[in-house]
Each structure stands twice: as structure tokens, then as C-alpha cells.
Design a protein around this motif. Sequence first.
Motif, PDB file in Angstrom:
ATOM      1  N   ASP A   2      -5.525 -12.552 -13.461  1.00 39.50           N
ATOM      2  CA  ASP A   2      -6.221 -13.499 -12.593  1.00 39.50           C
ATOM      3  C   ASP A   2      -5.386 -14.003 -11.418  1.00 39.50           C
ATOM      4  N   VAL A   3      -4.269 -13.356 -11.153  1.00 34.12           N
ATOM      5  CA  VAL A   3      -3.434 -13.715 -10.003  1.00 34.12           C
ATOM      6  C   VAL A   3      -3.711 -12.721  -8.875  1.00 34.12           C
ATOM      7  N   PRO A   4      -4.152 -13.194  -7.702  1.00 35.75           N
ATOM      8  CA  PRO A   4      -4.450 -12.270  -6.601  1.00 35.75           C
ATOM      9  C   PRO A   4      -3.196 -11.578  -6.088  1.00 35.75           C
ATOM     10  N   GLY A   5      -3.320 -10.271  -5.910  1.00 33.38           N
ATOM     11  CA  GLY A   5      -2.235  -9.481  -5.356  1.00 33.38           C
ATOM     12  C   GLY A   5      -2.763  -8.504  -4.326  1.00 33.38           C
ATOM     13  N   LEU A   6      -1.844  -7.885  -3.618  1.00 26.40           N
ATOM     14  CA  LEU A   6      -2.218  -6.946  -2.568  1.00 26.40           C
ATOM     15  C   LEU A   6      -1.732  -5.554  -2.956  1.00 26.40           C
ATOM     16  N   LEU A   7      -2.622  -4.575  -2.830  1.00 26.84           N
ATOM     17  CA  LEU A   7      -2.280  -3.194  -3.139  1.00 26.84           C
ATOM     18  C   LEU A   7      -1.538  -2.587  -1.954  1.00 26.84           C
ATOM     19  N   ILE A   8      -0.372  -2.010  -2.237  1.00 23.41           N
ATOM     20  CA  ILE A   8       0.428  -1.373  -1.197  1.00 23.41           C
ATOM     21  C   ILE A   8       1.042  -0.105  -1.780  1.00 23.41           C
ATOM     22  N   THR A   9       1.204   0.907  -0.941  1.00 19.64           N
ATOM     23  CA  THR A   9       1.726   2.182  -1.413  1.00 19.64           C
ATOM     24  C   THR A   9       3.042   2.520  -0.721  1.00 19.64           C
ATOM     25  N   ARG A  10       3.792   3.398  -1.374  1.00 18.05           N
ATOM     26  CA  ARG A  10       4.951   4.022  -0.730  1.00 18.05           C
ATOM     27  C   ARG A  10       4.546   5.456  -0.416  1.00 18.05           C
ATOM     28  N   ARG A  11       4.608   5.830   0.848  1.00 13.37           N
ATOM     29  CA  ARG A  11       4.158   7.155   1.249  1.00 13.37           C
ATOM     30  C   ARG A  11       5.090   8.244   0.717  1.00 13.37           C
ATOM     31  N   ALA A  12       4.520   9.401   0.430  1.00 10.50           N
ATOM     32  CA  ALA A  12       5.277  10.512  -0.138  1.00 10.50           C
ATOM     33  C   ALA A  12       6.381  10.961   0.817  1.00 10.50           C
ATOM     34  N   ALA A  13       7.472  11.438   0.237  1.00 10.62           N
ATOM     35  CA  ALA A  13       8.638  11.812   1.035  1.00 10.62           C
ATOM     36  C   ALA A  13       8.402  13.054   1.878  1.00 10.62           C
ATOM     37  N   GLY A  14       7.472  13.915   1.478  1.00  8.15           N
ATOM     38  CA  GLY A  14       7.286  15.168   2.191  1.00  8.15           C
ATOM     39  C   GLY A  14       6.297  15.120   3.337  1.00  8.15           C
ATOM     40  N   LEU A  15       5.751  13.945   3.637  1.00  8.21           N
ATOM     41  CA  LEU A  15       4.763  13.858   4.712  1.00  8.21           C
ATOM     42  C   LEU A  15       5.400  14.072   6.080  1.00  8.21           C
ATOM     43  N   ARG A  16       4.629  14.659   6.998  1.00  8.76           N
ATOM     44  CA  ARG A  16       5.147  14.922   8.338  1.00  8.76           C
ATOM     45  C   ARG A  16       5.363  13.628   9.107  1.00  8.76           C
ATOM     46  N   ASN A  17       4.447  12.654   8.929  1.00  8.19           N
ATOM     47  CA  ASN A  17       4.546  11.383   9.649  1.00  8.19           C
ATOM     48  C   ASN A  17       4.755  10.226   8.688  1.00  8.19           C
ATOM     49  N   HIS A  18       5.717   9.368   9.012  1.00  7.22           N
ATOM     50  CA  HIS A  18       5.949   8.112   8.287  1.00  7.22           C
ATOM     51  C   HIS A  18       6.246   8.335   6.794  1.00  7.22           C
TER      52      HIS A  18
END
Length: 204
Positions: free
Chosen positions: A44-60
Motif C-alpha cells: 500500500d505504499v505508492p512507488g514508481l516503476l523504473i527500468t535499467r536499460r539493457a547493456a547491448g542497446l544501440r542508444n542509451h
Amino acid sequence: MEAGSVADDRSAIAAHLAGFRRVPISRPGLRAASVAVCVLLQADVPGLLITRRAAGLRNHSGQWALPGGSRETGESVEDAALRELREETGVVLGAGEVLGILDDYATRSGFLITPVVVWGGPVGTLTRQASEVARIHVIPLTDFDRPPSLLRIPESPAPVLRLALLDGWVYAPTAAIIHQFCQLARHGLTTRVAHFDQPVFAWR
């Protein structure tokens, strides 16, 4: 926003967004994109979903990000955010869970980002899209609700906005969007962030 029931939390965020006058950006040549600012509940505690982008991506590659990506032809801002959220994290939500839209943010890498705030409810099974997402986190809103750090860099007259996250930092544009959301959702404050710059490593 004071601590209260889940219904109170959702109602407060929705009310603040309803009274918010977003600032769109019109800049030809940028690629239209949507990101999902997804509120999830852990005990019941509000949180924000955030990701770590994969290492093999061309951008970012390897950077912190909100679920999102380019809009498809004929796709609405909201539909694109919900699709990207589903594809990247396995969180499936309908149009009725969209609470509002924040200011546009133009990135140095050529995207025009429109953030869509959605209510995800209790955390369920999160399934990452392995080709794009290395990890998924749900961070309590209180962890993000603090003054940002502003950096000066020789390459730009505008400060770079960043927020502390776990053992490091999340930078604009993601940090700028999160900061605007926290100021609005938790305190009802309109804080503009489109003028903050990004670190040089995110310019490409």
C-alpha cells in the motif's frame, strides 16, 4: 500528499493532474515518443516503476529509464505509453488507468517525449523485455521526493538535473520527468523541467 488510504492516494494524484496545465512542445524533426510514469503499490505504499536499460542497446544502453518508446503511426500518446509499459514490464493497464499527461521534453538524441501518468495498483508479476530491459525496480515515491542535484557542464549553459537512486544517480530526461511528477502528484506544485539539460553521455 499526506499518507492515507490507497483510494486517497489515487484521488489526490488524479486531482493534482486534473488541475495541471501541461506545456506541449512543437519542434519539427524530433521523433514522437511516449513514456509511462507508472504508480505501483508495494504494501500500500505508492512507488514508481523504473527500468535499467539493457547493456547491448544501440542508444542509451545501461541508463535508467521510464518504460517508453516511439509512437507508431496513428497511435495516441496514451496508447503508446500503455503499449510500451506492457511490452517492457508486463504491466497491463487500460485507458481508464491514465491519470494525466505531463510536460513534453525534447531530448538531445532527437526525441520529443510525452510522459503519461498511469495508476498501476498493487505490484503483480513484472516481466522484463530482455532485449531492452536489464532490471525493473519499484522505488517509493518518497525516495524520489527530494531536492534534485543540479550540475554545471562546460558543454551547455543549462544545468543538468539528476536525482539520487539506489547507489547512483538518474539523470534528465528521466530524472526531470520524475521530479515534475513528484512535485505535482505529492504537493500539487507546478514545476517546469523542460529547460534542464542532459549529461553529455545521453546526447547520442
